[in-house]
Scaffold this motif. Sequence first.
Motif, short mmCIF file in Angstrom:
data_model
loop_
_atom_site.label_atom_id
_atom_site.label_comp_id
_atom_site.label_asym_id
_atom_site.label_seq_id
_atom_site.Cartn_x
_atom_site.Cartn_y
_atom_site.Cartn_z
N ALA A 104 96.47 -39.13 -4.01
CA ALA A 104 97.38 -40.05 -3.31
C ALA A 104 97.11 -41.48 -3.71
O ALA A 104 98.08 -42.25 -4.23
CB ALA A 104 97.53 -39.87 -1.97
N ARG A 105 95.86 -41.80 -3.38
CA ARG A 105 95.43 -43.40 -3.86
C ARG A 105 95.53 -43.32 -5.40
O ARG A 105 96.07 -44.60 -5.67
CB ARG A 105 93.89 -43.38 -3.60
CG ARG A 105 93.89 -43.86 -2.29
CD ARG A 105 92.49 -44.09 -1.73
NE ARG A 105 91.75 -42.81 -1.72
CZ ARG A 105 90.42 -42.86 -1.77
NH1 ARG A 105 89.72 -43.80 -2.16
NH2 ARG A 105 89.67 -41.50 -1.73
N ASP A 108 99.24 -44.16 -6.22
CA ASP A 108 99.68 -45.45 -5.38
C ASP A 108 99.21 -46.70 -6.34
O ASP A 108 100.12 -47.47 -6.59
CB ASP A 108 98.99 -45.62 -4.18
CG ASP A 108 99.91 -44.84 -3.04
OD1 ASP A 108 100.82 -44.46 -3.37
OD2 ASP A 108 98.87 -44.58 -1.96
N ARG A 109 98.03 -46.58 -6.87
CA ARG A 109 97.63 -47.57 -7.96
C ARG A 109 98.42 -47.62 -9.11
O ARG A 109 98.59 -48.54 -9.84
CB ARG A 109 95.98 -47.45 -8.12
CG ARG A 109 95.13 -47.48 -6.83
CD ARG A 109 94.17 -47.82 -7.10
NE ARG A 109 94.04 -49.34 -7.04
CZ ARG A 109 92.91 -50.15 -7.14
NH1 ARG A 109 91.84 -49.39 -7.35
NH2 ARG A 109 92.85 -51.42 -6.90
N GLY A 111 101.52 -47.08 -9.55
CA GLY A 111 102.79 -47.77 -9.41
C GLY A 111 103.84 -46.76 -9.45
O GLY A 111 103.98 -45.79 -9.98
N ARG A 114 106.48 -41.92 -6.21
CA ARG A 114 105.73 -40.64 -6.63
C ARG A 114 106.66 -39.51 -6.90
O ARG A 114 106.00 -38.63 -8.07
CB ARG A 114 105.17 -40.00 -5.21
CG ARG A 114 103.94 -40.80 -4.67
CD ARG A 114 103.10 -40.05 -3.98
NE ARG A 114 102.23 -41.20 -3.33
CZ ARG A 114 101.54 -41.06 -2.09
NH1 ARG A 114 101.76 -40.14 -1.29
NH2 ARG A 114 100.76 -42.04 -1.81
#
Length: 121
Positions: A104-105, A108-109, A111, A114
């Motif tokens: 998930a991280r 998120d990074r 961009g 999802r």
Amino acid sequence: MREAIRRRNYSRRTEQSYWYWIRWFIRFHDMRHPAEMGADEVQSFLSWLAAERDVAAATQNQAPHAPLFLCKRVLAQDLPWLDGVVRAERPARMPTVLTEEEVARLFDRLGGARGDILSPP
């Protein structure tokens, strides 16, 4: 040695490899003639490769064939089995698995949404 290799129809690449390792073997023993050496010298050379030169396990598995060929086929010396040789260790291959939080991280990074990444085009 070249004649003994070619008589047995070894490949040119094998011949080159054997010459490479035999030169290392002779240099390691201060340019002594191979006829003056035996199992102890072969064993110390192979242990040195594993311990000091930190060669890969595959390299160390290939390296003994050249001095053994030289001793057995060219110099007609019978060498006992080399049990005391320090062997190079194969690296442990551990799979890298990410936890759900790490994935998930990561997303998120990256961009973007999802859903865009996970859904087919």
